[in-house]
Write a protein that holds these residues in place. Structure first.
Motif, PDB file in Angstrom:
ATOM      1  N   SER A 145       9.314  -1.504   7.252  1.00  0.00           N
ATOM      2  CA  SER A 145       8.919  -2.770   6.627  1.00  0.00           C
ATOM      3  C   SER A 145       9.796  -3.068   5.423  1.00  0.00           C
ATOM      4  O   SER A 145      10.138  -4.217   5.160  1.00  0.00           O
ATOM      5  CB  SER A 145       7.437  -2.746   6.263  1.00  0.00           C
ATOM      6  OG  SER A 145       7.280  -2.423   4.912  1.00  0.00           O
ATOM      7  N   LEU A 157      -8.790  -2.865   8.849  1.00  0.00           N
ATOM      8  CA  LEU A 157      -8.331  -2.251   7.604  1.00  0.00           C
ATOM      9  C   LEU A 157      -9.082  -2.822   6.411  1.00  0.00           C
ATOM     10  O   LEU A 157      -9.533  -2.091   5.525  1.00  0.00           O
ATOM     11  CB  LEU A 157      -6.825  -2.497   7.427  1.00  0.00           C
ATOM     12  CG  LEU A 157      -5.892  -1.700   8.345  1.00  0.00           C
ATOM     13  CD1 LEU A 157      -4.452  -2.196   8.195  1.00  0.00           C
ATOM     14  CD2 LEU A 157      -5.959  -0.214   8.013  1.00  0.00           C
ATOM     15  N   GLY A 198      -2.710   5.784   8.165  1.00  0.00           N
ATOM     16  CA  GLY A 198      -3.276   6.040   6.849  1.00  0.00           C
ATOM     17  C   GLY A 198      -4.765   6.315   6.907  1.00  0.00           C
ATOM     18  O   GLY A 198      -5.283   7.230   6.260  1.00  0.00           O
ATOM     19  N   MET A 199      -5.471   5.508   7.706  1.00  0.00           N
ATOM     20  CA  MET A 199      -6.918   5.716   7.822  1.00  0.00           C
ATOM     21  C   MET A 199      -7.235   7.072   8.439  1.00  0.00           C
ATOM     22  O   MET A 199      -8.199   7.734   8.026  1.00  0.00           O
ATOM     23  CB  MET A 199      -7.539   4.591   8.667  1.00  0.00           C
ATOM     24  CG  MET A 199      -7.738   3.345   7.838  1.00  0.00           C
ATOM     25  SD  MET A 199      -8.918   2.203   8.569  1.00  0.00           S
ATOM     26  CE  MET A 199      -7.953   1.536   9.912  1.00  0.00           C
ATOM     27  N   SER A 250       1.028   1.675  10.027  1.00  0.00           N
ATOM     28  CA  SER A 250       0.884   2.368   8.755  1.00  0.00           C
ATOM     29  C   SER A 250      -0.584   2.471   8.372  1.00  0.00           C
ATOM     30  O   SER A 250      -1.043   3.545   7.927  1.00  0.00           O
ATOM     31  CB  SER A 250       1.674   1.579   7.702  1.00  0.00           C
ATOM     32  OG  SER A 250       1.329   1.997   6.417  1.00  0.00           O
ATOM     33  N   GLY A 251      -1.298   1.379   8.523  1.00  0.00           N
ATOM     34  CA  GLY A 251      -2.703   1.357   8.136  1.00  0.00           C
ATOM     35  C   GLY A 251      -3.549   2.367   8.899  1.00  0.00           C
ATOM     36  O   GLY A 251      -4.305   3.145   8.308  1.00  0.00           O
ATOM     37  N   TYR A 252      -3.411   2.371  10.228  1.00  0.00           N
ATOM     38  CA  TYR A 252      -4.249   3.253  11.028  1.00  0.00           C
ATOM     39  C   TYR A 252      -3.902   4.725  10.828  1.00  0.00           C
ATOM     40  O   TYR A 252      -4.810   5.570  10.748  1.00  0.00           O
ATOM     41  CB  TYR A 252      -4.177   2.880  12.502  1.00  0.00           C
ATOM     42  CG  TYR A 252      -5.084   1.724  12.814  1.00  0.00           C
ATOM     43  CD1 TYR A 252      -4.636   0.410  12.657  1.00  0.00           C
ATOM     44  CD2 TYR A 252      -6.402   1.946  13.212  1.00  0.00           C
ATOM     45  CE1 TYR A 252      -5.468  -0.651  12.905  1.00  0.00           C
ATOM     46  CE2 TYR A 252      -7.243   0.882  13.460  1.00  0.00           C
ATOM     47  CZ  TYR A 252      -6.782  -0.416  13.312  1.00  0.00           C
ATOM     48  OH  TYR A 252      -7.626  -1.466  13.545  1.00  0.00           O
ATOM     49  N   ASN A 301       3.413   7.224   9.148  1.00  0.00           N
ATOM     50  CA  ASN A 301       3.177   6.297   8.041  1.00  0.00           C
ATOM     51  C   ASN A 301       4.466   5.980   7.291  1.00  0.00           C
ATOM     52  O   ASN A 301       4.831   4.820   7.083  1.00  0.00           O
ATOM     53  CB  ASN A 301       2.164   6.936   7.089  1.00  0.00           C
ATOM     54  CG  ASN A 301       1.393   5.890   6.330  1.00  0.00           C
ATOM     55  OD1 ASN A 301       1.606   4.692   6.500  1.00  0.00           O
ATOM     56  ND2 ASN A 301       0.484   6.336   5.486  1.00  0.00           N
ATOM     57  N   ARG A 350       2.240  -2.895   9.783  1.00  0.00           N
ATOM     58  CA  ARG A 350       1.112  -2.713   8.891  1.00  0.00           C
ATOM     59  C   ARG A 350      -0.016  -1.988   9.620  1.00  0.00           C
ATOM     60  O   ARG A 350      -0.695  -1.128   9.060  1.00  0.00           O
ATOM     61  CB  ARG A 350       0.638  -4.059   8.368  1.00  0.00           C
ATOM     62  CG  ARG A 350      -0.199  -3.917   7.118  1.00  0.00           C
ATOM     63  CD  ARG A 350      -0.467  -5.237   6.438  1.00  0.00           C
ATOM     64  NE  ARG A 350      -0.767  -6.294   7.388  1.00  0.00           N
ATOM     65  CZ  ARG A 350       0.053  -7.304   7.627  1.00  0.00           C
ATOM     66  NH1 ARG A 350       1.178  -7.420   6.987  1.00  0.00           N
ATOM     67  NH2 ARG A 350      -0.291  -8.234   8.537  1.00  0.00           N
ATOM     68  N   MET A 404       1.912  -2.219   2.642  1.00  0.00           N
ATOM     69  CA  MET A 404       2.138  -1.510   3.898  1.00  0.00           C
ATOM     70  C   MET A 404       1.225  -0.283   4.036  1.00  0.00           C
ATOM     71  O   MET A 404       0.499  -0.142   4.993  1.00  0.00           O
ATOM     72  CB  MET A 404       3.591  -1.050   3.983  1.00  0.00           C
ATOM     73  CG  MET A 404       4.483  -2.042   4.652  1.00  0.00           C
ATOM     74  SD  MET A 404       4.036  -2.293   6.351  1.00  0.00           S
ATOM     75  CE  MET A 404       4.290  -4.029   6.492  1.00  0.00           C
ATOM     76  N   ARG A 405       1.296   0.566   3.075  1.00  0.00           N
ATOM     77  CA  ARG A 405       0.560   1.827   3.191  1.00  0.00           C
ATOM     78  C   ARG A 405      -0.939   1.585   3.076  1.00  0.00           C
ATOM     79  O   ARG A 405      -1.368   0.729   2.311  1.00  0.00           O
ATOM     80  CB  ARG A 405       0.970   2.777   2.082  1.00  0.00           C
ATOM     81  CG  ARG A 405       2.456   2.988   1.956  1.00  0.00           C
ATOM     82  CD  ARG A 405       2.730   4.060   0.913  1.00  0.00           C
ATOM     83  NE  ARG A 405       2.773   5.364   1.540  1.00  0.00           N
ATOM     84  CZ  ARG A 405       3.921   5.969   1.846  1.00  0.00           C
ATOM     85  NH1 ARG A 405       5.065   5.420   1.565  1.00  0.00           N
ATOM     86  NH2 ARG A 405       3.899   7.149   2.427  1.00  0.00           N
ATOM     87  N   PHE A 406      -1.672   2.364   3.772  1.00  0.00           N
ATOM     88  CA  PHE A 406      -3.137   2.196   3.759  1.00  0.00           C
ATOM     89  C   PHE A 406      -3.701   2.403   2.366  1.00  0.00           C
ATOM     90  O   PHE A 406      -4.551   1.643   1.922  1.00  0.00           O
ATOM     91  CB  PHE A 406      -3.797   3.140   4.753  1.00  0.00           C
ATOM     92  CG  PHE A 406      -5.288   2.985   4.776  1.00  0.00           C
ATOM     93  CD1 PHE A 406      -6.119   3.995   4.309  1.00  0.00           C
ATOM     94  CD2 PHE A 406      -5.870   1.799   5.223  1.00  0.00           C
ATOM     95  CE1 PHE A 406      -7.503   3.845   4.333  1.00  0.00           C
ATOM     96  CE2 PHE A 406      -7.247   1.643   5.223  1.00  0.00           C
ATOM     97  CZ  PHE A 406      -8.074   2.669   4.780  1.00  0.00           C
ATOM     98  N   LYS A 430      -0.177  -8.267   1.406  1.00  0.00           N
ATOM     99  CA  LYS A 430      -0.743  -7.076   2.056  1.00  0.00           C
ATOM    100  C   LYS A 430       0.202  -5.892   1.949  1.00  0.00           C
ATOM    101  O   LYS A 430       1.304  -5.935   2.508  1.00  0.00           O
ATOM    102  CB  LYS A 430      -1.008  -7.352   3.542  1.00  0.00           C
ATOM    103  CG  LYS A 430      -2.123  -8.304   3.815  1.00  0.00           C
ATOM    104  CD  LYS A 430      -2.247  -8.537   5.316  1.00  0.00           C
ATOM    105  CE  LYS A 430      -3.210  -9.685   5.589  1.00  0.00           C
ATOM    106  NZ  LYS A 430      -3.114 -10.179   6.959  1.00  0.00           N
ATOM    107  N   VAL A 456       6.445   2.350   6.873  1.00  0.00           N
ATOM    108  CA  VAL A 456       6.730   1.746   5.571  1.00  0.00           C
ATOM    109  C   VAL A 456       8.219   1.501   5.416  1.00  0.00           C
ATOM    110  O   VAL A 456       8.656   0.424   4.968  1.00  0.00           O
ATOM    111  CB  VAL A 456       6.221   2.677   4.448  1.00  0.00           C
ATOM    112  CG1 VAL A 456       6.743   2.190   3.114  1.00  0.00           C
ATOM    113  CG2 VAL A 456       4.718   2.723   4.456  1.00  0.00           C
TER     114      VAL A 456
END
Lengths: 499, 149
Positions: free
Chosen positions: A335, B21, A306-307, A302-304, A328, A299, B123-125, B121, A332
């Motif tokens: 996961s 996040l 994504g950011m 992927s999150g960072y 990213n 997560r 996965m993808r932002f 939560k 995903v």
């Protein structure tokens, strides 16, 4: 000689008949003897009476002759008297004891002797024998004129048993004859009926007993010669009861042994069960924590990334942006894989709970849940009438969910998607099917279809990790069912399953 | 240190990255200016019930929304949820569970204890942002809380 026959002498039938017969003989003998004795006495009595009768007949004549001492006339009279029946001898004595006249067999008292001598004068010869068996009737002679009151003489009339014997002979012979006949008849009867009523059934019983399997075979050859049927029966029954006791003891031993074994096995099973339960629990906690602990860093990745894309895409060129996208996407994907593995293992671990399953309703429910997947598309799903079946409804729902969602997914490239869910009878079996008109697959690779993570299309064409069908196959197999598929490239695929 | 300010959102989450996040997502649409972050269950309870480290607080100075993770050190998320929802003073505060767990047991347990929402939560932002935005939208803007001060 047939081993099964009891020797006649030992047979209880024989013994019984023999006893009865013997008793009968004895009784008959006694009765006959008594009868004979009675007859004898009767005859003797008759003779005595006859002799006494002579008394009245000859009395007067004899006294007259004695009075007159007419010895010659006396002799004549005596020879007449002796002709009378039963008389074997007559003697006339004076009051003092001298013999005045005599004929035939008379008994003479010897001087100073208690013996009575029999004396028979025949042709002038006196045949003497000693015997006591003469009997007589005596009477006194009295003066006919009654002038003298004292007796003037004594007359002895003798008779012997032989006379009686002759007399009785006629009676004896029939008596004895009848007795013999009776005995003989009984013997014949016993022989005939005894055989029918006693011997044959007894024989059968003995044969039967000796051929029984329950008798201790070791004593087979030593049939006691003296055993009668009842003793044989007793021995047999005893032997049987012994065997039964032995068998009972053995049975009980076996039973106890079995119980012990069952207890052992149960304990072993309990231990195995406990191990299994623990193992299952471990897997559960393991997969639970794995999923959580693996997904968290993913997560973050992927999150960072994504950011970065969100806030810093300007600072990067196209290629840099693409890199970030790739990072990213892969996070995903990973996961999703984790989630699928989790789901697969969860499904597979679950124990089967059988019940009645309304497949049609289940399918309709599944379609409703998947509504989101095909909201914007032209899609027609046809659910036919299907018979209910016996199975785990949660698992069957999962099967339908996977198959239908696959159908929806793989018809994504068609303008109008046609999906049909129904059933048909093949060889008396109910076969359910999910049919679509989507992209289908090449039958050449059909054996890879249900493999875990095996896919026949790339990720670009259709998303998915390849775990859906693997789950479906496992669940169907849990129901001891079959699953297979038929397809033509670009024309669609049909998945069949039985339960 | 006593805090008189009305905290709008209380975020209870132990992972730094996830905090990052979530804050980014919340700030994006500007749902709240005052966000308090606590990193374990024990601190969360102390804060909410004004005990221990936060004894100086006024209990009735409640946040408008609590975003709660389940996997927390010291005191577990479910336990925090239970304590909040079972106390008359705090049970009206909306609590949304934001967790990575997709387990049936966690979901049903949370709702049984009175959670007002349960979000897994993403996965993808961008999905993550959307999910948080939805939460924020609803609880901070659209819905009418009971007895606003």
């Amino acid at each position: 000689m047939n081993k099964n026959h009891v020797p006649v002498q030992s047979s209880i039938g024989f013994k019984l008949l023999r006893a009865i017969f013997g008793l009968y003989l004895i009784i008959t003998a006694i009765i006959t003897s008594v009868h004979i004795a009675v007859e004898y006495e009767r005859a003797k009595d008759e003779v005595k009476k006859a002799l006494a009768f002579n008394n009245t007949v000859m009395g007067q004549t004899l006294s007259h002759q004695v009075w007159h001492l007419d010895l010659e006339a006396l002799d004549h009279t005596l020879s007449g008297i002796i002709q009378m029946p039963y008389v074997v001898g007559v003697s006339v004595h004076s009051p003092e004891g001298t013999i005045l006249a005599r004929t035939g067999v008379v008994s003479v008292k010897e001087k100073d002797n208690y013996l009575y001598r029999q004396s028979n004068v025949k042709n002038g010869i006196d045949e003497v024998s000693y015997s006591n068996n003469l009997f007589w009737h005596s009477f006194e002679l009295v003066d006919t004129n009654y002038s003298v009151s004292e007796p003037i003489g004594l007359v002895y009339m003798y008779s012997s048993p032989s006379v009686i014997a002759v007399k009785v002979q006629n009676v004896f012979i029939p008596i004895i004859g009848f007795a013999l006949i009776k005995v003989f008849a009984l013997g014949v009867i016993f022989l005939y009926f005894g055989r029918r009523i006693l011997s044959r059934p007894l024989e059968k019983m003995v044969t039967f007993i000796r051929e029984l399997p329950l008798i201790n075979k070791q004593n087979d050859d030593h049939y006691s010669k003296d055993e009668n049927e009842l003793e044989i029966l007793e021995t047999a029954l005893f032997s049987m009861s012994e065997r039964l006791k032995e068998t009972l003891i053995e049975l009980r031993k076996h039973h106890n042994h079995l119980e012990d074994m069952v207890q052992e096995r149960t304990k072993e099973l309990e231990i195995s069960n406990r191990y299994l339960e623990e193992a299952v629990k471990e897997i559960e906690t393991f997969s639970y924590s794995i999923s959580h602990d693996l997904k968290a860093p993913l997560r973050a990745i992927s999150g960072y990334s994504g950011m970065l894309l969100e806030y810093y895409s300007g600072s990067l060129d196209e290629e840099g942006n693409r890199f970030l996208s790739v990072i990213n996407d892969n996070a995903v994907q990973m996961s999703e894989l984790i989630e699928d593995i989790l789901q697969y293992s969860r499904m597979v671990r679950r124990p089967l709970e059988k019940g009645e399953v309304h497949i049609k309703k289940l399918t309709e429910g599944v379609i409703l849940e998947l509504e989101g997947e095909y909201k914007d598309r032209e899609i027609e799903i046809n659910v036919k009438e299907m018979p209910n079946c016996n199975g785990d409804s949660v698992m069957i729902k999962q099967v339908l969910m996977n198959l239908v969602s696959n159908a929806i997914k793989y018809t994504g490239n068609k303008e109008k998607a046609n999906i049909e869910v129904g059933s048909k009878q093949i060889d008396k079996e109910t076969v359910y099917y999910v049919k679509d008109n989507g992209v289908g697959f090449d039958l050449k690779y059909s054996d890879k279809l249900f493999g875990l993570f095996q896919r026949l299309h790339s990720k670009k064409e259709f998303e998915g990790t390849g775990v859906g069908l693997a789950i479906v196959e496992r669940l169907i197999l849990k129901h001891d069912g079959k699953i297979w598929a038929d397809a033509k490239v670009n024309e669609g695929a049909t998945f069949y399953f039985t339960l | 240190m006593t805090e008189h300010n009305n905290i709008e959102i209380l975020l209870v989450e132990d992972r730094e990255e996830d905090i990052d996040l979530t804050l980014k997502a919340l700030k994006k649409d500007n749902f709240a200016s005052k966000i308090k972050v606590l990193k374990d269950g024990e601190k969360a309870l102390e804060y909410i019930f004004a005990t221990g480290e936060y004894s100086g607080r006024d209990v009735y100075d409640l946040p408008k929304l609590i975003i709660l993770d389940l996997k927390l050190p010291k005191v577990d998320g479910l336990e925090v949820l239970r304590k909040i929802k079972f106390d008359d003073r705090t049970k009206l505060v909306p609590v949304v569970i934001l967790t990575s767990s997709n387990e049936e047991s966690d979901i049903s347990e949370s709702y049984e204890l009175g959670a007002d929402g349960y979000i897994v939560k993403p996965m993808r932002f961008d999905n993550f942002v959307k999910a948080v935005a939805d939460i924020g939208n609803y609880w901070m803007l659209a819905h009418k809380p009971l007895g606003c001060k």
